[in-house]
Design a protein around this motif. Structure first.
Motif, PDB file in Angstrom:
ATOM      1  N   GLU A  53       4.904  -3.817   6.659  1.00  0.00           N
ATOM      2  CA  GLU A  53       6.110  -4.232   5.929  1.00  0.00           C
ATOM      3  C   GLU A  53       6.878  -3.026   5.395  1.00  0.00           C
ATOM      4  N   LEU A  54       6.149  -2.017   4.926  1.00  0.00           N
ATOM      5  CA  LEU A  54       6.832  -0.834   4.408  1.00  0.00           C
ATOM      6  C   LEU A  54       7.466  -0.041   5.562  1.00  0.00           C
ATOM      7  N   THR A  55       6.789  -0.012   6.710  1.00  0.00           N
ATOM      8  CA  THR A  55       7.371   0.648   7.879  1.00  0.00           C
ATOM      9  C   THR A  55       8.738   0.048   8.182  1.00  0.00           C
ATOM     10  N   GLU A  56       8.800  -1.270   8.041  1.00  0.00           N
ATOM     11  CA  GLU A  56      10.058  -1.952   8.340  1.00  0.00           C
ATOM     12  C   GLU A  56      11.147  -1.650   7.332  1.00  0.00           C
ATOM     13  N   ARG A  57      10.747  -1.446   6.079  1.00  0.00           N
ATOM     14  CA  ARG A  57      11.744  -1.313   5.028  1.00  0.00           C
ATOM     15  C   ARG A  57      12.165   0.125   4.763  1.00  0.00           C
ATOM     16  N   LEU A  58      11.325   1.067   5.157  1.00  0.00           N
ATOM     17  CA  LEU A  58      11.584   2.451   4.772  1.00  0.00           C
ATOM     18  C   LEU A  58      12.053   3.287   5.956  1.00  0.00           C
ATOM     19  N   ASP A  59      12.524   4.440   5.631  1.00  0.00           N
ATOM     20  CA  ASP A  59      13.045   5.368   6.614  1.00  0.00           C
ATOM     21  C   ASP A  59      11.927   6.288   7.087  1.00  0.00           C
ATOM     22  N   ARG A  60      12.178   6.987   8.172  1.00  0.00           N
ATOM     23  CA  ARG A  60      11.145   7.865   8.715  1.00  0.00           C
ATOM     24  C   ARG A  60      10.780   8.996   7.764  1.00  0.00           C
ATOM     25  N   ASP A  61      11.760   9.487   6.986  1.00  0.00           N
ATOM     26  CA  ASP A  61      11.423  10.630   6.129  1.00  0.00           C
ATOM     27  C   ASP A  61      10.980  10.197   4.729  1.00  0.00           C
ATOM     28  N   ASP A  62      10.862   8.902   4.500  1.00  0.00           N
ATOM     29  CA  ASP A  62      10.234   8.464   3.248  1.00  0.00           C
ATOM     30  C   ASP A  62       8.728   8.617   3.404  1.00  0.00           C
ATOM     31  N   ASP A  63       8.082   8.887   2.299  1.00  0.00           N
ATOM     32  CA  ASP A  63       6.629   9.086   2.345  1.00  0.00           C
ATOM     33  C   ASP A  63       5.902   7.971   1.622  1.00  0.00           C
ATOM     34  N   VAL A  64       4.861   7.444   2.239  1.00  0.00           N
ATOM     35  CA  VAL A  64       4.000   6.486   1.539  1.00  0.00           C
ATOM     36  C   VAL A  64       2.562   6.881   1.804  1.00  0.00           C
ATOM     37  N   MET A  65       1.748   6.862   0.763  1.00  0.00           N
ATOM     38  CA  MET A  65       0.327   7.122   0.953  1.00  0.00           C
ATOM     39  C   MET A  65      -0.456   5.943   0.407  1.00  0.00           C
ATOM     40  N   LEU A  66      -1.423   5.475   1.179  1.00  0.00           N
ATOM     41  CA  LEU A  66      -2.302   4.422   0.688  1.00  0.00           C
ATOM     42  C   LEU A  66      -3.692   5.024   0.547  1.00  0.00           C
ATOM     43  N   ILE A  67      -4.204   5.025  -0.676  1.00  0.00           N
ATOM     44  CA  ILE A  67      -5.473   5.700  -0.939  1.00  0.00           C
ATOM     45  C   ILE A  67      -6.519   4.694  -1.377  1.00  0.00           C
ATOM     46  N   PRO A  68      -7.589   4.542  -0.591  1.00  0.00           N
ATOM     47  CA  PRO A  68      -8.636   3.604  -0.993  1.00  0.00           C
ATOM     48  C   PRO A  68      -9.496   4.202  -2.115  1.00  0.00           C
ATOM     49  N   LEU A  69      -9.921   3.353  -3.034  1.00  0.00           N
ATOM     50  CA  LEU A  69     -10.776   3.820  -4.128  1.00  0.00           C
ATOM     51  C   LEU A  69     -12.080   3.037  -4.102  1.00  0.00           C
ATOM     52  N   CYS A  70     -13.184   3.745  -4.073  1.00  0.00           N
ATOM     53  CA  CYS A  70     -14.459   3.044  -4.152  1.00  0.00           C
ATOM     54  C   CYS A  70     -14.837   2.860  -5.628  1.00  0.00           C
ATOM     55  N   GLY A  71     -15.912   2.161  -5.881  1.00  0.00           N
ATOM     56  CA  GLY A  71     -16.333   1.911  -7.261  1.00  0.00           C
ATOM     57  C   GLY A  71     -16.562   3.192  -8.043  1.00  0.00           C
ATOM     58  N   THR A  72     -17.155   4.154  -7.374  1.00  0.00           N
ATOM     59  CA  THR A  72     -17.425   5.427  -8.056  1.00  0.00           C
ATOM     60  C   THR A  72     -16.116   6.121  -8.434  1.00  0.00           C
ATOM     61  N   CYS A  73     -15.148   6.062  -7.536  1.00  0.00           N
ATOM     62  CA  CYS A  73     -13.835   6.642  -7.841  1.00  0.00           C
ATOM     63  C   CYS A  73     -13.263   5.989  -9.092  1.00  0.00           C
ATOM     64  N   VAL A  74     -13.299   4.658  -9.115  1.00  0.00           N
ATOM     65  CA  VAL A  74     -12.707   3.946 -10.247  1.00  0.00           C
ATOM     66  C   VAL A  74     -13.433   4.316 -11.538  1.00  0.00           C
ATOM     67  N   ASP A  75     -14.779   4.380 -11.459  1.00  0.00           N
ATOM     68  CA  ASP A  75     -15.551   4.741 -12.652  1.00  0.00           C
ATOM     69  C   ASP A  75     -15.225   6.147 -13.125  1.00  0.00           C
ATOM     70  N   GLY A  76     -14.845   6.999 -12.193  1.00  0.00           N
ATOM     71  CA  GLY A  76     -14.621   8.396 -12.542  1.00  0.00           C
ATOM     72  C   GLY A  76     -13.231   8.717 -13.038  1.00  0.00           C
ATOM     73  N   ILE A  77     -12.395   7.716 -13.130  1.00  0.00           N
ATOM     74  CA  ILE A  77     -11.012   7.994 -13.526  1.00  0.00           C
ATOM     75  C   ILE A  77     -10.949   8.554 -14.950  1.00  0.00           C
ATOM     76  N   VAL A  78     -10.244   9.646 -15.101  1.00  0.00           N
ATOM     77  CA  VAL A  78     -10.021  10.184 -16.445  1.00  0.00           C
ATOM     78  C   VAL A  78      -8.529  10.433 -16.629  1.00  0.00           C
ATOM     79  N   GLY A  79      -8.118  10.520 -17.879  1.00  0.00           N
ATOM     80  CA  GLY A  79      -6.728  10.856 -18.180  1.00  0.00           C
ATOM     81  C   GLY A  79      -6.728  11.984 -19.190  1.00  0.00           C
ATOM     82  N   ILE A  80      -5.604  12.260 -19.796  1.00  0.00           N
ATOM     83  CA  ILE A  80      -5.615  13.237 -20.892  1.00  0.00           C
ATOM     84  C   ILE A  80      -5.506  12.476 -22.205  1.00  0.00           C
TER      85      ILE A  80
END
Ligand code: SF4
Lengths: 99, 553
Positions: A53-80
């Protein structure tokens, strides 16, 4: 169906019109965590659907990244300012909500 | 089997994609094209994504030609055609890998071959030029396979179209495929349940688990009276009378339940239909009022259900399976709850003694009326004992004197009734999701506003999904006799707080996973309900024997 996990969807869209469209579209999939970053609970099928759907809506030079997060990733989230994980980052979304 | 009534003489052409499914598995073709069960899996979207990427990259390809042939009765969208030396060369792009011959040379898969040949023949007709060859490109292996469009290929295509036509006019759902490996990649496996059937036929076999262990979407319970459910883009927006609004991305919602007096806008309803989100209305006391679930194209499934359940012998057989499962469930729960507790067992023993002979008489019941009699008698014993499962810590106000249904006369019965109301809606969801007609059952007779088939299936889950959690929560002291209930002389019902607690308790239970004793895999109770509904349908679509087999341990 059972392969759902959290995905971070980050985008960099070069035209304000498409940017708005992209954001609107993302709202149907998940919650905004930062300006151009959404957090979505997606199955493999939905990831492919969203990509398409995003391919259809966006232009070639637009950037999209889809990043999968596992449970450990989610547990490890920190902020400031206190490195707490934000409370909405549960390991999976609730199966039901009572409003 | 009877042919479907043909309405008029309109015979729509066969889609090329449907021929691809047919060559993959005839049952897949039938489920998708005839029964209109479509689960677009990730491969569909990934395939489109590949085409979109190619569209921009590759040169010399004509893209997206919609072609139809009257003579062949065929319709399809050709994605890629190249012109080479004045003639056309159809191309098919696939994400995956090719098959392999014995000597390891790459080979086109039969379904891909049929698809390509169909495109070639459509192009021939459109351009008036012979097309002797086409190609299939397998991107994962970076391999292109040449496919001759010769006489054999054409004969196969004609035969496939004829087979598709024949299948479209029968009620016979083709059997599961002999090649289990096809099922592992099939998007319809959770609906078709091939592994469950195989395991039942060969118990020694190590089944591959294809049925998802849990549901994915969120169930939204709108409880606060006066809340408005609206839509903004693809987001459901809930605006309570007081307090802040909440937003729910439509893709993450599976079901909306509106309890009592809340509003949903027409636009929101439309969005729900578009996204396949079921909307159910319940009364304040938890009774199901109405459901909105798109159910187009289920005529085959319903005709079959009518045919099967018009037969008394079939109904009696199913009713016996159901009654045995229900009464045995009650019996086992009482046994389990009083295990190791001699005092409790003493009181319960009378009931157990009463239930056991009834259980033994179920297989020999002559008709459904006598079966209902046995089931009713067992229920009396069961409820008498159920009350005694409440420990001494449970205050008197929360106990019941008897089972009073409508309206409930005490708090214990108010809890049970509300729970059964929620269960009714949960079963309704499963029945509709399986394409069954809720109004036509085999055990309960159509009487009240409730749906007979839903009442039938509910019997399998009352103990595990309502009675056990309610008794457990009472024994854990989770209820406040004052705040959670509203008591008048005429009836007792739940307060707002009490309803929310019950919904939480019930939903929590639906989410709990357990190990299915026959299938040997774990799944949530929510999925178990759907599994049983699908097993029930298998009782009259050629794969009987799976319905109502699971038991409490
Ligand atoms: S799951 Fe297997 S048997 Fe069922 S339709 Fe798919 S391939 Fe055919």
């Amino acid at each position: 169906m059972s392969d759902a996990k959290w995905w971070l969807v980050c985008y960099d869209v070069h035209n304000p019109d498409r940017l708005r469209k992209c954001a609107k579209h993302m709202e149907g999939y998940g919650h905004r965590v930062q300006y151009s970053v959404f957090r979505c609970w997606l199955t493999g099928r939905e990831v492919e659907r969203l990509r398409w759907e995003l391919t259809e809506r966006l232009d070639r030079d637009d950037d999209v990244m889809l990043i999968p997060l596992c449970g450990t990733c989610v547990d490890g989230i920190v902020g400031i300012h206190g490195s707490e994980r934000p409370p909405e980052w549960t390991d999976r979304p609730p199966r039901h909500e009572i409003v | 089997m009877l042919p479907l009534p043909v309405l008029g003489s309109h015979r729509p052409p066969v889609r090329v994609m449907a021929l691809h499914a047919l060559a993959y598995c005839r049952r897949l073709f039938y489920l998708e094209e005839v029964e209109e069960i479509r689960v677009a899996d990730h491969r569909v979207f990934a395939g489109r994504q590949l085409h979109a990427a190619l569209e921009a990259d590759e040169e010399g390809e004509t893209v997206a030609l919609e072609l139809a042939s009257e003579t062949l009765g065929l319709l399809g969208k050709v994605d890629c055609v190249r012109r080479r030396d004045g003639s056309y060369l159809p191309y098919e792009h696939k994400r995956g890998k090719p098959g392999r011959a014995a000597d390891d040379t790459p080979q086109v898969w039969p379904s891909d071959r049929l698809q390509l040949v169909a495109y070639a023949v459509l192009l021939e007709e459109a351009f008036g030029q012979p097309i002797p060859e086409g190609r299939v490109r397998y991107h994962a292996a970076n391999v292109t396979v040449r496919v001759p469009v010769d006489d054999r290929a054409r004969a196969d295509l004609t035969a496939a179209i004829a087979d598709a036509r024949r299948l479209r006019e029968t009620l016979d759902r083709p059997p599961i495929t002999d090649n289990p490996r096809l099922c592992e990649k099939c998007s319809l496996a959770p609906v078709c349940l091939p592994e469950e059937v195989r395991q039942d036929r060969e118990p020694e076999r190590e089944p591959v688990r294809l049925f998802p262990p849990d549901r994915d979407g969120t169930t939204l319970h709108v409880v606060a009276q006066g809340t408005q459910v609206g839509i903004s883009a693809d987001t459901l927006v809930l605006r309570p009378r007081e307090g802040p609004e909440s937003k729910h991305p439509a893709r993450s919602v599976d079901t909306v339940l509106l309890h009592g007096f809340s509003q949903i806008t027409t636009q929101a309803v439309r969005k729900c239909v578009e996204h396949g989100i079921g909307v159910h209305w319940l009364s304040v006391s938890g009774h199901h009022t109405a459901s909105l679930v798109p159910t187009a194209g289920q005529v085959q499934r319903r005709v079959r259900q009518y045919q099967a359940l018009a037969d008394d012998a079939t109904c009696l057989r199913l009713a016996k399976q159901l009654a045995a499962a229900k009464v045995e469930g009650q019996y086992r729960y009482l046994m389990r709850a009083s295990r190791g507790d001699d005092e409790a067992r003493g009181e319960i023993q009378t009931s157990l003694n009463g239930i056991q002979p009834l259980l033994g008489r179920i297989p020999d019941a002559a008709d459904r009326d006598s079966l209902r009699g046995l089931e009713g008698a067992a229920a009396v014993h069961y409820f008498a004992a159920l009350r005694t499962l409440l420990g001494p810590q449970v205050p008197d106000e929360l106990r019941a004197d008897s089972r009073s249904r409508r309206p409930p006369q005490d708090r214990f019965n108010a809890l049970l009734s509300y729970g059964y109301g929620l269960l009714h809606t949960a079963v309704m969801r499963a029945v509709l999701a399986s394409g069954l007609e809720p109004a036509l059952g085999f055990f309960h007779t159509p009487r009240s506003a409730a749906y007979p088939l839903v009442l039938d299936l509910m019997e399998l889950f009352r103990v595990t999904l309502c009675d056990m959690p309610v008794v457990g929560s009472l024994n854990r002291g989770q209820w406040d006799p004052a705040a959670d209930f509203t008591v008048t002389r005429a009836k007792v019902w739940l307060s707002d707080a009490g309803r929310k607690k019950t919904i939480g308790l019930f939903e929590g239970r639906l989410q709990e996973t357990w190990k299915h004793p026959v299938l040997n895999y774990s799944l949530s109770y929510a999925r178990t309900i759907e599994l049983e509904a699908r097993f029930l349908e298998k009782e009259w679509t050629g794969e009987p024997g799976l319905f109502a087999r699971s038991r409490l341990r």
